[in-house]
Design a protein around this motif. Sequence first.
Motif, PDB file in Angstrom:
ATOM      1  N   LYS A 160      -6.295 -10.451 -16.435  1.00  0.00           N
ATOM      2  CA  LYS A 160      -7.527  -9.707 -16.182  1.00  0.00           C
ATOM      3  C   LYS A 160      -7.967  -9.906 -14.741  1.00  0.00           C
ATOM      4  N   GLN A 161      -7.639 -11.082 -14.173  1.00  0.00           N
ATOM      5  CA  GLN A 161      -8.039 -11.343 -12.802  1.00  0.00           C
ATOM      6  C   GLN A 161      -6.926 -11.005 -11.818  1.00  0.00           C
ATOM      7  N   GLY A 162      -5.761 -10.621 -12.300  1.00  0.00           N
ATOM      8  CA  GLY A 162      -4.616 -10.470 -11.438  1.00  0.00           C
ATOM      9  C   GLY A 162      -4.412  -9.064 -10.930  1.00  0.00           C
ATOM     10  N   GLY A 163      -3.306  -8.930 -10.144  1.00  0.00           N
ATOM     11  CA  GLY A 163      -2.922  -7.617  -9.654  1.00  0.00           C
ATOM     12  C   GLY A 163      -3.983  -6.994  -8.791  1.00  0.00           C
ATOM     13  N   SER A 164      -4.062  -5.688  -8.854  1.00  0.00           N
ATOM     14  CA  SER A 164      -4.981  -4.975  -7.983  1.00  0.00           C
ATOM     15  C   SER A 164      -6.427  -5.265  -8.317  1.00  0.00           C
ATOM     16  N   ALA A 165      -6.721  -5.715  -9.561  1.00  0.00           N
ATOM     17  CA  ALA A 165      -8.111  -6.014  -9.912  1.00  0.00           C
ATOM     18  C   ALA A 165      -8.654  -7.163  -9.105  1.00  0.00           C
ATOM     19  N   SER A 166      -7.790  -8.089  -8.668  1.00  0.00           N
ATOM     20  CA  SER A 166      -8.268  -9.231  -7.904  1.00  0.00           C
ATOM     21  C   SER A 166      -8.321  -8.941  -6.418  1.00  0.00           C
ATOM     22  N   GLY A 167      -7.778  -7.797  -6.005  1.00  0.00           N
ATOM     23  CA  GLY A 167      -7.677  -7.525  -4.588  1.00  0.00           C
ATOM     24  C   GLY A 167      -6.342  -7.960  -4.025  1.00  0.00           C
ATOM     25  N   LEU A 168      -5.742  -9.044  -4.559  1.00  0.00           N
ATOM     26  CA  LEU A 168      -4.422  -9.476  -4.148  1.00  0.00           C
ATOM     27  C   LEU A 168      -3.371  -8.609  -4.824  1.00  0.00           C
ATOM     28  N   GLN A 169      -2.380  -8.220  -4.042  1.00  0.00           N
ATOM     29  CA  GLN A 169      -1.268  -7.467  -4.616  1.00  0.00           C
ATOM     30  C   GLN A 169       0.030  -7.995  -4.032  1.00  0.00           C
ATOM     31  N   GLN A 170       1.098  -7.889  -4.823  1.00  0.00           N
ATOM     32  CA  GLN A 170       2.397  -8.318  -4.346  1.00  0.00           C
ATOM     33  C   GLN A 170       2.950  -7.309  -3.352  1.00  0.00           C
ATOM     34  N   ALA A 171       3.889  -7.787  -2.528  1.00  0.00           N
ATOM     35  CA  ALA A 171       4.371  -6.979  -1.411  1.00  0.00           C
ATOM     36  C   ALA A 171       5.015  -5.686  -1.866  1.00  0.00           C
ATOM     37  N   ASN A 172       5.673  -5.693  -3.041  1.00  0.00           N
ATOM     38  CA  ASN A 172       6.346  -4.465  -3.470  1.00  0.00           C
ATOM     39  C   ASN A 172       5.375  -3.330  -3.753  1.00  0.00           C
ATOM     40  N   LYS A 173       4.075  -3.654  -3.906  1.00  0.00           N
ATOM     41  CA  LYS A 173       3.066  -2.628  -4.083  1.00  0.00           C
ATOM     42  C   LYS A 173       2.390  -2.239  -2.776  1.00  0.00           C
ATOM     43  N   LEU A 174       2.712  -2.984  -1.705  1.00  0.00           N
ATOM     44  CA  LEU A 174       2.060  -2.729  -0.415  1.00  0.00           C
ATOM     45  C   LEU A 174       3.075  -2.525   0.695  1.00  0.00           C
ATOM     46  N   PRO A 215       9.204  -3.394   5.486  1.00  0.00           N
ATOM     47  CA  PRO A 215      10.378  -3.695   4.656  1.00  0.00           C
ATOM     48  C   PRO A 215      10.785  -5.158   4.634  1.00  0.00           C
ATOM     49  N   TYR A 216      10.310  -5.987   5.583  1.00  0.00           N
ATOM     50  CA  TYR A 216      10.797  -7.357   5.683  1.00  0.00           C
ATOM     51  C   TYR A 216      10.065  -8.339   4.756  1.00  0.00           C
ATOM     52  N   ALA A 217       8.889  -8.007   4.323  1.00  0.00           N
ATOM     53  CA  ALA A 217       8.145  -8.935   3.462  1.00  0.00           C
ATOM     54  C   ALA A 217       8.937  -9.196   2.193  1.00  0.00           C
ATOM     55  N   SER A 218       9.055 -10.465   1.815  1.00  0.00           N
ATOM     56  CA  SER A 218       9.846 -10.822   0.636  1.00  0.00           C
ATOM     57  C   SER A 218       9.127 -10.388  -0.633  1.00  0.00           C
ATOM     58  N   ASN A 219       9.847 -10.408  -1.740  1.00  0.00           N
ATOM     59  CA  ASN A 219       9.241 -10.029  -3.012  1.00  0.00           C
ATOM     60  C   ASN A 219       8.186 -11.024  -3.469  1.00  0.00           C
ATOM     61  N   SER A 220       8.219 -12.237  -2.936  1.00  0.00           N
ATOM     62  CA  SER A 220       7.206 -13.229  -3.297  1.00  0.00           C
ATOM     63  C   SER A 220       5.979 -13.159  -2.395  1.00  0.00           C
ATOM     64  N   ALA A 221       6.030 -12.341  -1.351  1.00  0.00           N
ATOM     65  CA  ALA A 221       4.870 -12.185  -0.468  1.00  0.00           C
ATOM     66  C   ALA A 221       3.768 -11.431  -1.194  1.00  0.00           C
ATOM     67  N   TYR A 222       2.540 -11.674  -0.782  1.00  0.00           N
ATOM     68  CA  TYR A 222       1.397 -11.005  -1.386  1.00  0.00           C
ATOM     69  C   TYR A 222       0.254 -11.001  -0.383  1.00  0.00           C
ATOM     70  N   GLY A 223      -0.797 -10.277  -0.720  1.00  0.00           N
ATOM     71  CA  GLY A 223      -1.943 -10.246   0.175  1.00  0.00           C
ATOM     72  C   GLY A 223      -2.856  -9.089  -0.122  1.00  0.00           C
ATOM     73  N   VAL A 224      -3.592  -8.689   0.911  1.00  0.00           N
ATOM     74  CA  VAL A 224      -4.588  -7.635   0.800  1.00  0.00           C
ATOM     75  C   VAL A 224      -4.345  -6.657   1.931  1.00  0.00           C
ATOM     76  N   ALA A 225      -4.450  -5.375   1.619  1.00  0.00           N
ATOM     77  CA  ALA A 225      -4.334  -4.334   2.635  1.00  0.00           C
ATOM     78  C   ALA A 225      -5.070  -3.112   2.136  1.00  0.00           C
ATOM     79  N   GLY A 226      -5.354  -2.214   3.064  1.00  0.00           N
ATOM     80  CA  GLY A 226      -5.977  -0.961   2.670  1.00  0.00           C
ATOM     81  C   GLY A 226      -7.474  -0.964   2.806  1.00  0.00           C
ATOM     82  N   GLN A 227      -8.109  -2.162   2.823  1.00  0.00           N
ATOM     83  CA  GLN A 227      -9.519  -2.191   3.146  1.00  0.00           C
ATOM     84  C   GLN A 227      -9.654  -1.791   4.611  1.00  0.00           C
ATOM     85  N   PRO A 228     -10.811  -1.295   5.019  1.00  0.00           N
ATOM     86  CA  PRO A 228     -10.925  -0.772   6.386  1.00  0.00           C
ATOM     87  C   PRO A 228     -10.487  -1.788   7.428  1.00  0.00           C
ATOM     88  N   GLY A 229      -9.381  -1.481   8.106  1.00  0.00           N
ATOM     89  CA  GLY A 229      -8.953  -2.275   9.241  1.00  0.00           C
ATOM     90  C   GLY A 229      -8.464  -3.664   8.921  1.00  0.00           C
TER      91      GLY A 229
END
Length: 712
Positions: free
Chosen positions: A622-636, A642-656
Amino acid sequence: MVTLGFCRQNTGHRHKQPGVTLFSVYWQQGRKSQFRQLVYSTGALLMFGCATVKQLPSENHDKRIRSLVIHFTAIDYAQSVQALVGKDGLSSHYLLPESRDPSYPHSNLTPLQLVQEEDRAWHAGKSYWQGRTNLNDSSIGIELVNVPDCQPELLAAPQGPEYSSPSCVFPAYDGDQIGQLIELASDILARNPDIHPTAVVGHSDIAFNRKRDPGPRFPWYQLYQAGIGAWYDDGTLARYRQLFSEQRPSVYLFQKALRSYGYGVNESGVLDKQTKNALSAFQLHFLPAGVTGLPDSETAAILFALLDRYFPDQLAECVNDFEQQVELISTQQPPDKRGQLDQTLIGQTPDSTNQPYLRQTFKAYAGAGWISLAASQDSFADIRINGQKINIAQPLEAGRNYTYSLARRTRNGLNTLSLENLQPDNVSLDVRIPYPVLTGGHAETTIEDDKVDKLIQQRIAAGLPEAVLLVFKDGKIIKHTTYGTARKSASTSQTSIPPESPKSGHSRGLLAMFTQRMTGLTANEYCENLQYAPLGLDSHGAAAQVAAFDVSDDFNNSLCYGKNLPFSAPDLTLAEDKSATLHSDALELATLLQSLLNGGGYNDRRLIGTDTVQGLLSPGSKQGGSASGLQQANKLRHYFGPYASNSAYGVAGQPGLIALVEPELEMGIVFLTREPNTSDYTDEPASTQASAEPEFFAEVVSLIYESGLNAP
């Protein structure tokens, strides 16, 4: 009385239509010619025959009317008639005058029917209730003449619904008017059996972002006692009061329960304006003496008591979620331990095996780390890091705190600690190793390739006002470069971002988001439940006030102070007026990303557990995935490249904003920009090519991966 007949099949269903007819309304307004025209037109229709239609009833149908919506007019009777009957206005099915209204021309109150129940009246507007939108299609509307006293310029709170201003005074409803409402509503419910008790609602319930009627003085409980509408059972309420006496449901759970009851609130987990408006509407209906718009325990108890009575299936889901929340909080209680390793050992006579007193792994980076020791009495011990003995005082004197550098013994990744030969018997020895911290905050760049700088400078020249790029690897900041106006802001303590510019918005937004969504609680609730400031940052910056920020920028700014996270990065002092810049934002976010790489801790503070960090990225959480704001690299990929590994994660798409954690490389990337025309220093239009689109972010990240990432 005039009766108008139309050609229709007789189904045996007869409507009881209380009050006066449309004839009376036209006659009272002196509109006799319009009435005569209606009669003549109807007579013309009757001159033609009716087609014979054979009845073949289907089992597959239900009633159109599913809700009864109560309004106040906010204007007197004469104005209400004009607004609801006159051309180019609104309408409702019924209008109920009040006896105290000087514009009402009769001595006896008489309900007016303005629109036939089978027709659509225009009373609900944009609305939602229990899965239905545009409630004009499926509801009957009743307008009651009742006029709040509000200063015109203070009719609504800023960006709030009508009549939400504290300056508004709401008069009590006319007793005779309410008596007639009860009689009318009882007849309506008898004719429309598909109206559920929970679907007798106010305009504020179905349009909580726009409306506050029928207001806090409307006697909902009196209607319930007359068999109209819903209410909770007192015994059930007492049970839920007890349940929520120590811990309230999370904001996410409040939203879920409100939506289960009928409100059109989004389940975001954030205490935003739409959630506060929905809570206010609920409180207006069931807790009018406590309309705060806040998710308090009493509101939770009433809400769950109503679900218990009317929606038991939805209640079971909500109770299950609450039990999981309680379990999460109990596991998240911050221990007294400080750092990633904090143990107290007791000396005892060695046995024949001579096993070490302590064997433990810890995370560190090469050339960094330290250990703290404190003994209850003079004592002796041998300590080895990665198999190498370190030199410590012999004896360790009682009452002294010893700190020893591990820089000559540590390596990147997991390290080992063993402690042996602790003497004398019964001595207690506290052993502590903190989490890794960031160092080297003044590094302008150690990335060999300057393609990154050239790319960003090109975008600055095209009109992007400012940007900051920070890259860290293995605990060291290897690049921290400012571009455009951000460079000027970071270069001198006398220069600060203008008042209209966001003040630590990126860091506060992410920090509050993590607090709210990875635990399911608002920052306020998290601090209150844990008595801890888990995400406090530098005391000079706005991020120390993380609990004062949410997505709507509308949190109470009075809690979670005083628990500031110490930094090793040396350049965290901000402008003299404490205005935060993108420069300081990047440092704060980098520290947060490092804490995620550490498994949830930084320096001597544990922010969250390792399981919680993993749960943020779990697809089914319930707290994971896009609901938490954190997403895995394969979704971003469109942001991370292309270089980010499959274990990479983070936040993107918020303004700037790009915030990337790369566990495979023990690396973090923070890239912040401020878009043109959002809070720039001039009124001149910026180039449309200056905006930081996903492709631009992806190219910056890719160039960083290609650069070699050479730490000094």
